[in-house]
Scaffold this motif. Structure first.
Motif, PDB file in Angstrom:
ATOM      1  N   SER A 182      21.951   2.857   6.927  1.00 15.80           N
ATOM      2  CA  SER A 182      20.828   2.046   6.435  1.00 15.80           C
ATOM      3  C   SER A 182      20.956   1.871   4.933  1.00 15.80           C
ATOM      4  CB  SER A 182      19.497   2.726   6.767  1.00 15.80           C
ATOM      5  OG  SER A 182      18.429   2.068   6.118  1.00 15.80           O
ATOM      6  N   ARG A 183      21.076   0.618   4.491  1.00 17.92           N
ATOM      7  CA  ARG A 183      21.268   0.340   3.061  1.00 17.92           C
ATOM      8  C   ARG A 183      20.143   0.926   2.211  1.00 17.92           C
ATOM      9  NH1 ARG A 183      23.348  -5.810   1.967  1.00 17.92           N
ATOM     10  NH2 ARG A 183      25.382  -5.656   2.969  1.00 17.92           N
ATOM     11  N   GLY A 184      18.926   0.859   2.726  1.00 21.64           N
ATOM     12  CA  GLY A 184      17.789   1.335   1.952  1.00 21.64           C
ATOM     13  C   GLY A 184      17.827   2.820   1.690  1.00 21.64           C
ATOM     14  N   ASN A 185      18.538   3.563   2.526  1.00 17.99           N
ATOM     15  CA  ASN A 185      18.596   5.015   2.359  1.00 17.99           C
ATOM     16  C   ASN A 185      19.587   5.450   1.288  1.00 17.99           C
ATOM     17  OD1 ASN A 185      16.732   5.450   4.392  1.00 17.99           O
ATOM     18  ND2 ASN A 185      18.258   5.898   5.964  1.00 17.99           N
TER      19      ASN A 185
ATOM     20  N   PHE B 195       0.836  -1.196   0.000  1.00 15.05           N
ATOM     21  CA  PHE B 195       0.000   0.000   0.000  1.00 15.05           C
ATOM     22  C   PHE B 195       0.872   1.247   0.000  1.00 15.05           C
ATOM     23  CE2 PHE B 195      -2.064   3.578   1.975  1.00 15.05           C
ATOM     24  CZ  PHE B 195      -3.296   3.600   1.354  1.00 15.05           C
ATOM     25  N   TYR B 196       1.822   1.323   0.923  1.00 17.44           N
ATOM     26  CA  TYR B 196       2.554   2.587   0.976  1.00 17.44           C
ATOM     27  C   TYR B 196       3.539   2.739  -0.187  1.00 17.44           C
ATOM     28  CZ  TYR B 196       5.845   0.093   4.259  1.00 17.44           C
ATOM     29  OH  TYR B 196       6.703  -0.768   4.888  1.00 17.44           O
ATOM     30  N   TYR B 197       3.923   1.632  -0.818  1.00 15.11           N
ATOM     31  CA  TYR B 197       4.688   1.766  -2.068  1.00 15.11           C
ATOM     32  C   TYR B 197       3.826   2.459  -3.123  1.00 15.11           C
ATOM     33  CZ  TYR B 197       6.434   0.453  -6.673  1.00 15.11           C
ATOM     34  OH  TYR B 197       6.850   0.484  -7.976  1.00 15.11           O
TER      35      TYR B 197
ATOM     36  N   GLY C 178      15.547  -3.078   2.161  1.00 21.02           N
ATOM     37  CA  GLY C 178      16.169  -2.679   0.917  1.00 21.02           C
ATOM     38  C   GLY C 178      15.588  -1.390   0.367  1.00 21.02           C
ATOM     39  N   PHE C 179      16.120  -1.008  -0.788  1.00 18.14           N
ATOM     40  CA  PHE C 179      15.689   0.212  -1.455  1.00 18.14           C
ATOM     41  C   PHE C 179      14.715  -0.151  -2.565  1.00 18.14           C
ATOM     42  CE2 PHE C 179      16.417   2.913  -5.246  1.00 18.14           C
ATOM     43  CZ  PHE C 179      15.922   4.110  -4.755  1.00 18.14           C
ATOM     44  N   THR C 180      13.587   0.548  -2.618  1.00 23.75           N
ATOM     45  CA  THR C 180      12.624   0.362  -3.694  1.00 23.75           C
ATOM     46  C   THR C 180      12.500   1.675  -4.457  1.00 23.75           C
ATOM     47  OG1 THR C 180      11.400  -1.223  -2.338  1.00 23.75           O
ATOM     48  CG2 THR C 180      10.293  -0.363  -4.293  1.00 23.75           C
ATOM     49  N   GLN C 181      12.848   1.644  -5.727  1.00 24.27           N
ATOM     50  CA  GLN C 181      12.823   2.873  -6.523  1.00 24.27           C
ATOM     51  C   GLN C 181      11.402   3.248  -6.908  1.00 24.27           C
ATOM     52  OE1 GLN C 181      15.829   4.196  -9.716  1.00 24.27           O
ATOM     53  NE2 GLN C 181      14.247   3.139 -10.864  1.00 24.27           N
ATOM     54  N   LEU C 182      11.109   4.541  -6.833  1.00 25.05           N
ATOM     55  CA  LEU C 182       9.839   5.055  -7.320  1.00 25.05           C
ATOM     56  C   LEU C 182       9.967   5.309  -8.819  1.00 25.05           C
ATOM     57  CD1 LEU C 182       8.941   7.588  -4.470  1.00 25.05           C
ATOM     58  CD2 LEU C 182       8.004   5.288  -4.829  1.00 25.05           C
ATOM     59  N   ASN C 183       9.124   4.662  -9.605  1.00 24.36           N
ATOM     60  CA  ASN C 183       9.209   4.783 -11.063  1.00 24.36           C
ATOM     61  C   ASN C 183       8.537   6.040 -11.586  1.00 24.36           C
ATOM     62  OD1 ASN C 183      10.535   2.245 -12.038  1.00 24.36           O
ATOM     63  ND2 ASN C 183       8.924   1.351 -10.798  1.00 24.36           N
TER      64      ASN C 183
ATOM     65  N   PHE D 247       9.498   4.643   5.505  1.00 23.35           N
ATOM     66  CA  PHE D 247       9.126   5.686   4.548  1.00 23.35           C
ATOM     67  C   PHE D 247      10.316   6.541   4.101  1.00 23.35           C
ATOM     68  CE2 PHE D 247       4.439   6.191   6.141  1.00 23.35           C
ATOM     69  CZ  PHE D 247       4.199   4.873   5.787  1.00 23.35           C
ATOM     70  N   MET D 248      11.409   6.504   4.838  1.00 24.34           N
ATOM     71  CA  MET D 248      12.487   7.459   4.580  1.00 24.34           C
ATOM     72  C   MET D 248      13.075   7.372   3.168  1.00 24.34           C
ATOM     73  SD  MET D 248      14.105   7.460   8.411  1.00 24.34           S
ATOM     74  CE  MET D 248      15.535   8.458   8.126  1.00 24.34           C
ATOM     75  N   PRO D 249      13.345   6.167   2.621  1.00 22.17           N
ATOM     76  CA  PRO D 249      13.867   6.139   1.249  1.00 22.17           C
ATOM     77  C   PRO D 249      12.901   6.765   0.234  1.00 22.17           C
ATOM     78  CG  PRO D 249      14.222   4.020   2.321  1.00 22.17           C
ATOM     79  CD  PRO D 249      13.328   4.823   3.218  1.00 22.17           C
TER      80      PRO D 249
END
Length: 987
Positions: free
Chosen positions: A696-699, A615-617, A902-907, A657-659
Motif C-alpha cells: 500500500s503506497r500510503g503506508n 475529520f479523522y485527519y 495516498g500518504f498524508t503527513q501529520l504535522n 487509519f493505518m498510515p
C-alpha cells in the motif's frame, strides 16, 4: 480466466453488505491475482442476467483494478499483453451499451487507461469513436456512450499546462474527430427539433447535448481549434439557441432537482466563460446576444434551488465579461449599477426559504456551502464575485450605489428587529461583499479591503451587538457576526482580537449547530493568527486558562451523538480541538488522562466506519499534538494507553487509519527518552516487515519512519531474530520504485548506522550492486542525489568501521574498476547539487575524512585526491549553515491535501531531523582543524610537514615553507587550491 463468474458475482454482492464487505473485499483481492480477473468483471458488467447493483459493483471493482494494475511506474503493462488487448477491444463497445450509472465507472477506467496509453498505444480509439458516431448518428443511446468515452479522456486536458506532447495529442484527436463532432452537434440540434414532442427521446438527446457541450469545452480548453474557429458563427448560434431554449417536457417537477435544461444551459455558460477569458477576440462579436440573454435569464428566473447551478454559472459568465474593460463600460453608470444590484445581486444574496430549511435541517451542509473561500457553486458566492468584479472596475461608484441599499436594509431592520432580521442579514452580506477585495482564503481570510469603507467601524456600529447579546438574537445574525470576525480576522489588531475573543468564545455554548460550529471555525482561525514577525496573536499563556473547559466542551459536542457517521460529521470542531492543543503545547500535560479517554473513544467508534477523511485527519493531528507535547514526560502512560486501540486498527485492517497509526507509533517511540525498546514495539517488528503492508503506497512513508525509529533501539533483537535480511529486502523493493526510492535510502542509512559492520558485511556488495544497476538502467536525478548522499554518509563514519575505503572495496567487488567512473561522473558532479544543509554538511565531512583517512585515495587514486579536495573547497564556497531548532508546527492547508490511498503527513508530530554532528557548527573552521589533527597523526602526510600539528597554534608564520614540502598538497593541488585550503587551516 478467473474462478467462475458466479463466485465473483457473489463476492461483489457481499461487498455491498456492510456486515460482510470487509471479508468480501479481502476475497476479491485474492481473486484479482488470478489470470483474466479483469475480463471476468467485464463479463459481469455486460450481462443483464445479474442485478444492476452487482453490475455496478463489478464496474467499480474493474475501475479500481485498472488503477492499481494497468502499468508500473515506467509505463510498462503489468497485465499480460493478451489481457491488455482484450480489455481495449471490449471496453468501448461495452461502454456504449450499458446503463448511464455503469457508463460513468467504465468511463473513469477508460480515463485511467488513457493516461498511460492515449494516444500512441491506443491510436485506434478515436477512429472507433468517430466511426460509431458516423454509423449511428441518429441513435442517442449509442452516441451517449461514445460521448461519455470521449469526455472521460479529453477532460484530462483541462488542468494541464501547455506542452508539445499535449498539443500533439489534441491535434491528433481533432484531425480524426473534429469534423464528426461538429456534424454531430448540428445533427443533434436537428433531432431535437424533430422530437420536440417526444419526451423520452428528447431527454436522451439532451443528455447527448449536455455531453457535446462538455466536449466542446474539453476540445477548446487549451487552444481554439481551427474547426471551431471556422464554424464559430454557427456554433455560437446553436449555443445561444439552447441558452434560451425551453420545452415543458424537459422541466422537472421537483423544485430541488436540476434537470436537462438547467445542466445544459449551465454548461453553455461555462463554455462562454472559457471563450471570454481565452478567445475574446474570436467570440467578442457574438457576446452581445449572450449578455442580453443572461441578463434576461437572471432577472426572470425563479428562486427554486433547481436553478442554482444555472444562476451561479450565468453570474460567472457576467463576471468574466465585467473583467474586460471594454465590456465592463456597459455597467459604468449609476442607473445601470442600481439595476444590477436590485435585479441580480439582491435576489441572489438574500436568504430564501430553502436556505433557512438547510440551516435547520442540514446545518453541516449549510456551513460547507457558506464558508468564504469554499468552492461551492452557490448563488451567494457567484453574486458576490460578480459584485466584486464590478467594484474592481468602478470602486467608488459601486460602493456608493451599494451603500444606498445597505443603509436601506439597516433602516428596515431598525424599524422592527424581530420581524425584519433578514434585512440586516442582507445588509451585512452586501457590506462584506464590497468591503473585501480580491476574495478571501481559508488560511488568511480577507487581506485587502475597499478603501471607501471602514471594516472595524461597521462592525462596532452594526454587528458587535449581535456578538454581545445574551439572548433574543436571531441565530443567523449571530452567525453573521461570527463570520464577519472570521472573514476580516487579519485586519483586526492584537488588542482588538483580545477584546473580541471572550465575546466570541461564549457562542460555543449555543444550542444551535451552525452557531457553535461557526464559533469553532472562527476560534480555530483566530488561534492560528500571527503577526508579520510570526508572533502569535494568542500565546500559550493567553489560552491556557481557558483550555480545559474549552477542550472538554468541544469534545462533548463531537461525541454528542455516538453513531460513527455523526461523530465524524463535523471536522470543524475537531480542527478547533487540534488548534487549542497546538497553542497550549506542554500545557496539555495535566489534561492528558481526560484527552486520552476522549480520543480513544472517538477512535474506536469511527474506526468501524471511517467516512469523513477531513475529520479523522484532524483527529489524528490532535492525537499527534498530544503525543508531541505529553509523551516526553510520561512516555509509558501514552504508550500503554494507546497501544491497544492502535493495535486494534492494524488487526482490523482499517486501511484509512493505518498510515496515521504508524506515524503515531513512531512519534511515541521517538518521544521516549529511554534507549530501550518495549515489548510492545518488539511485537510490532515482525508484522511491519511483512511484504503485504508495504504494497500500500500510503503506508510506505509512515512504515519507513516507524521502522527507522525501532531499528536503533532494537538492533540487537533484530540481528538475533535474523530480521536484517527482510529489512534489506524492503530497501530493495523501495529503491526499485521512483516514488519510494528516497524512503529506501532513508531506511538503508538507519540500518547502516545502527548495526555493526560485521553484521552487514555480507550485504554490502548486493546493496551496492542494486544501486549501480538502478544508476545504469533507470537513473533519476533524485536517485543519483540519494546515492551520492549515501556515499558521503558512509565516508563520514569511518570511526564506526565504515569509511571511504570500505565503500571502494565493496564497489570493486561488484565490478573491478567501476569506482573510478562512478566517482568522477556521478559522485563528484552530483555532490555540488546537494541542496539540504544537512546533506551538504555530510558531504563536507565525508570529503574531509576521505582526504585525511583513505588509503585508497592516498596511494591509488592520486588524481582523485586532488579532485576530492577541489570538490570540498567548492562546497565550502557556500558552506551549510548550522541547522536551527524551530519548534513551530508548519502546516499545509487541509483543502490542499489529498486523502484516500495516498500518504498524508501529520504535522503535529513530524519527525525531527537530527544532526549526527551537532558539534560541527562552523564547517570551514572544522575542516581546517580536522585536517591539522589528522595530519599530525599521520606524520604530516597531507601537508608534507611532520611539524604541522606543533606549529598550528603559531598561526603558521612560515606557511610557504610548509607547502613546499613534498606532501599531498604540494604534489596534487593547484596553487589556487593550496592557498584556499591553507586559509581554512590557518583560521
Amino acid at each position: 480466466m478467473a474462478a467462475n463468474l458466479q463466485a465473483v458475482a457473489q463476492l461483489l454482492e457481499a461487498s455491498l453488505d456492510p456486515r460482510q464487505n470487509k471479508q468480501a473485499e479481502i476475497a476479491l483481492l485474492q481473486e484479482e491475482k488470478k489470470a483474466g480477473f479483469s475480463l471476468s468483471l467485464l463479463q459481469i458488467v455486460a450481462s443483464s442476467a445479474y442485478p444492476y447493483t452487482t453490475r455496478l459493483a463489478s464496474a467499480l471493482c474493474f475501475k479500481n483494478f485498472i488503477r492499481r494494475n494497468w502499468t508500473d511506474e515506467e509505463g510498462n503493462y503489468k497485465l499480460p499483453a493478451t489481457e491488455v488487448l482484450a480489455i481495449k477491444q471490449e471496453l468501448i463497445g461495452l461502454m456504449i451499451s450499458v446503463p448511464p450509472g455503469i457508463q460513468s465507472q467504465l468511463g473513469d477506467a477508460i480515463s485511467i487507461i488513457a493516461d498511460s496509453d492515449f494516444w500512441q498505444r491506443w491510436d485506434t480509439l478515436v477512429d472507433v469513436g468517430a466511426a460509431a458516431v458516423e454509423a449511428m448518428r441518429n441513435n442517442p443511446v449509442v452516441n451517449n456512450g461514445v460521448l461519455q468515452v470521449a469526455h472521460s479522456i479529453f477532460k484530462r486536458w483541462r488542468p494541464l499546462f501547455r506542452s508539445d506532447d499535449l498539443y500533439t495529442e489534441i491535434n491528433h484527436v481533432l484531425s480524426k474527430f473534429g469534423h464528426a463532432f461538429v456534424e454531430l452537434f448540428i445533427n443533434t440540434d436537428s433531432l431535437i427539433e424533430k422530437n420536440k414532442s417526444n419526451k423520452a427521446v428528447l431527454q436522451q438527446l439532451f443528455a447527448n447535448l449536455d455531453l457535446i457541450i462538455k466536449l466542446f469545452y474539453d476540445l477548446s480548453c487549451q487552444d481554439l481549434p481551427p474547426i471551431f474557429e471556422e464554424n464559430l458563427s454557427d456554433i455560437a448560434q446553436l449555443l445561444h439557441k439552447y441558452l434560451i431554449y425551453d420545452n415543458p417536457l424537459l422541466r422537472t417537477d421537483d423544485d430541488s432537482e436540476s434537470g436537462p435544461l438547467e445542466f445544459t444551459k449551465a454548461g453553455i455558460c461555462e463554455v462562454l466563460v472559457l471563450y471570454v477569458q481565452k478567445y475574446e477576440d474570436a467570440i467578442g462579436v457574438h457576446l452581445g446576444q449572450f449578455i442580453e440573454s443572461s441578463w434576461t435569464l437572471l432577472t426572470t428566473i425563479g428562486e427554486e434551488t433547481k436553478y442554482d447551478i444555472l444562476v451561479s454559472k450565468a453570474l460567472q459568465f457576467l463576471t468574466a465579461v465585467a473583467h474586460i474593460q471594454t465590456h465592463a463600460q456597459g455597467f459604468n453608470n449609476e442607473a445601470t449599477l442600481g439595476q444590477v444590484v436590485e435585479k441580480v445581486i439582491l435576489p441572489n444574496l438574500s436568504l430564501r426559504e430553502s436556505d433557512l430549511e438547510m440551516f435547520e435541517d442540514e446545518p453541516i451542509e449549510f456551513i460547507r456551502r457558506d464558508l468564504e473561500g469554499s468552492d461551492s457553486d452557490t448563488r451567494r458566492r457567484a453574486a458576490t464575485d460578480f459584485l466584486r468584479q464590478l467594484m474592481e472596475q468602478f470602486e467608488k461608484l459601486v460602493t456608493e450605489v451599494v451603500f444606498r441599499y445597505i443603509d436601506h436594509y439597516l433602516a428596515d431592520y431598525a424599524k422592527d428587529s424581530k420581524s425584519n432580521w433578514k434585512s440586516k442579514d442582507t445588509a451585512v452580506y452586501l457590506f462584506s461583499s464590497i468591503a473585501a477585495k480580491g476574495g478571501a482564503t481559508t488560511s488568511q481570510g480577507v487581506k485587502t479591503t475597499n478603501s471607501y469603507v471602514n471594516v472595524v467601524d461597521f462592525f462596532q456600529k452594526n454587528i458587535a451587538s449581535d456578538l454581545v447579546g445574551d439572548s433574543g438574537v436571531e441565530p443567523i445574525l449571530e452567525v453573521d457576526a461570527i463570520k464577519y470576525l472570521y472573514n476580516f480576522r487579519t485586519l483586526l489588531t492584537k488588542q482588538q482580537w483580545h477584546d473580541a475573543f471572550p465575546l466570541l468564545i461564549r457562542h460555543l455554548a449555543s444550542s444551535n449547530y451552525v452557531v457553535y460550529t461557526y464559533t469553532a471555525i472562527a476560534v480555530e482561525r483566530a488561534l492560528y493568527l500571527s503577526s508579520d514577525s510570526r508572533e502569535p496573536i494568542f500565546s500559550q499563556a493567553d489560552v491556557l486558562p481557558l483550555a480545559k473547559d474549552l477542550l472538554e466542551h468541544l469534545l462533548q459536542l463531537i461525541e454528542k451523538d455516538k453513531a460513527p457517521e455523526k461523530i465524524q460529521e463535523n471536522e470543524f470542531l475537531m480542527k478547533c480541538v487540534m488548534r487549542v492543543l497546538i497553542v497550549i503545547r506542554d500545557g496539555i500535560i495535566p489534561l492528558t488522562d481526560n484527552l486520552l479517554a476522549h480520543f480513544i473513544n472517538i477512535t474506536e467508534i469511527i474506526s468501524s466506519n471511517p467516512s469523513n477523511p477531513r475529520f479523522y485527519y484532524f483527529h489524528f493531528e490532535a492525537l499527534g499534538a498530544l503525543v508531541r507535547f505529553a509523551a516526553p514526560s510520561q512516555p509509558e502512560k501514552l504508550e500503554n494507553t494507546l497501544y491497544g486501540p492502535f493495535a486494534s486498527i492494524l488487526q482490523n485492517d482499517v486501511q484509512e487509519f493505518m498510515p496515521y497509526v504508524f506515524q503515531l507509533f513512531a512519534a511515541l517511540l521517538e518521544a521516549n527518552p529511554s534507549a530501550s525498546l518495549s515489548e510492545y514495539y518488539k511485537s510490532l517488528i515482525s508484522p511491519i516487515i511483512m511484504p503485504a503492508l508495504w504494497d500500500s503506497r500510503g503506508n510506505v512513508p509512515a512504515l519507513v519512519r516507524l521502522l527507522s525509529s525501532i531499528i536503533p533501539r532494537g538492533a540487537e533483537d533484530i540481528a538475533k531474530n535474523n530480521q536484517i535480511e527482510p529489512i534489506l529486502g524492503i530497501f530493495q523493493k523501495l529503491v526499485s520504485s521512483k516514488t519510494h526510492e528516497s524512503y529506501g535510502f532513508d531506511l538503508l542509512e538507519t540500518v547502516v548506522s545502527s548495526f555493526p559492520v560485521t553484521a552487514l558485511e555480507t550485504y554490502f556488495a548486493p546493496m551496492i550492486q542494486i544501486m549501480l544497476t538502478r544508476l545504469q538502467s533507470s537513473r533519476t536525478e533524485n536517485f543519483a542525489l540519494k546515492f551520492v548522499r549515501f556515499y558521503h554518509f558512509m565516508c563520514a563514519r569511518n570511526e564506526q568501521g565504515l569509511g571511504t575505503d570500505l565503500f571502494i572495496n565493496v564497489t570493486e567487488q561488484v565490478q573491478a574498476g567501476i569506482f573510478t567512473p562512478v566517482y568522477t561522473t556521478i559522485i563528484l558532479p552530483e555532490t555540488q547539487k546537494l541542496a539540504r544543509p544537512l546533506d551538504r554538511k555530510t558531504a563536507v565531512i565525508g570529503l574531509t575524512k576521505t582526504l585525511t583517512s583513505s588509503v585508497a585515495f592516498a596511494e591509488k587514486y592520486k588524481k582523485g585526491w586532488a579532485f576530492t579536495c577541489e570538490a570540498l573547497l567548492k562546497l565550502l564556497e557556500n558552506p551549510p549553515l548550522p541547522t536551527t531548532t524551530d519548534d513551530t508546527i508548519m502546516e499545509q492547508d487541509v483543502d490542499d491535501l489529498s486523502f484516500g490511498v495516498g500518504f498524508t503527513q501529520l504535522n503535529t508530530c513530524k519527525k525531527v531531523v537530527k544532526d549526527p554532528w551537532p558539534e560541527v557548527t562552523d564547517v570551514k573552521r572544522w575542516v581546517g582543524l580536522f585536517i591539522q589533527e589528522e595530519d599530525k597523526k599521520n606524520g604530516g602526510r597531507v601537508s608534507g610537514n611532520p611539524l604541522l600539528g606543533q606549529r598550528a597554534c603559531d598561526r603558521w608564520p612560515h606557511a610557504d615553507d610548509i607547502f613546499q614540502i613534498n606532501g599531498f598538497v604540494q604534489e596534487r593541488l593547484s596553487p589556487e587550491a593550496k592557498q584556499v585550503l591553507l586559509s581554512y587551516m590557518q583560521s
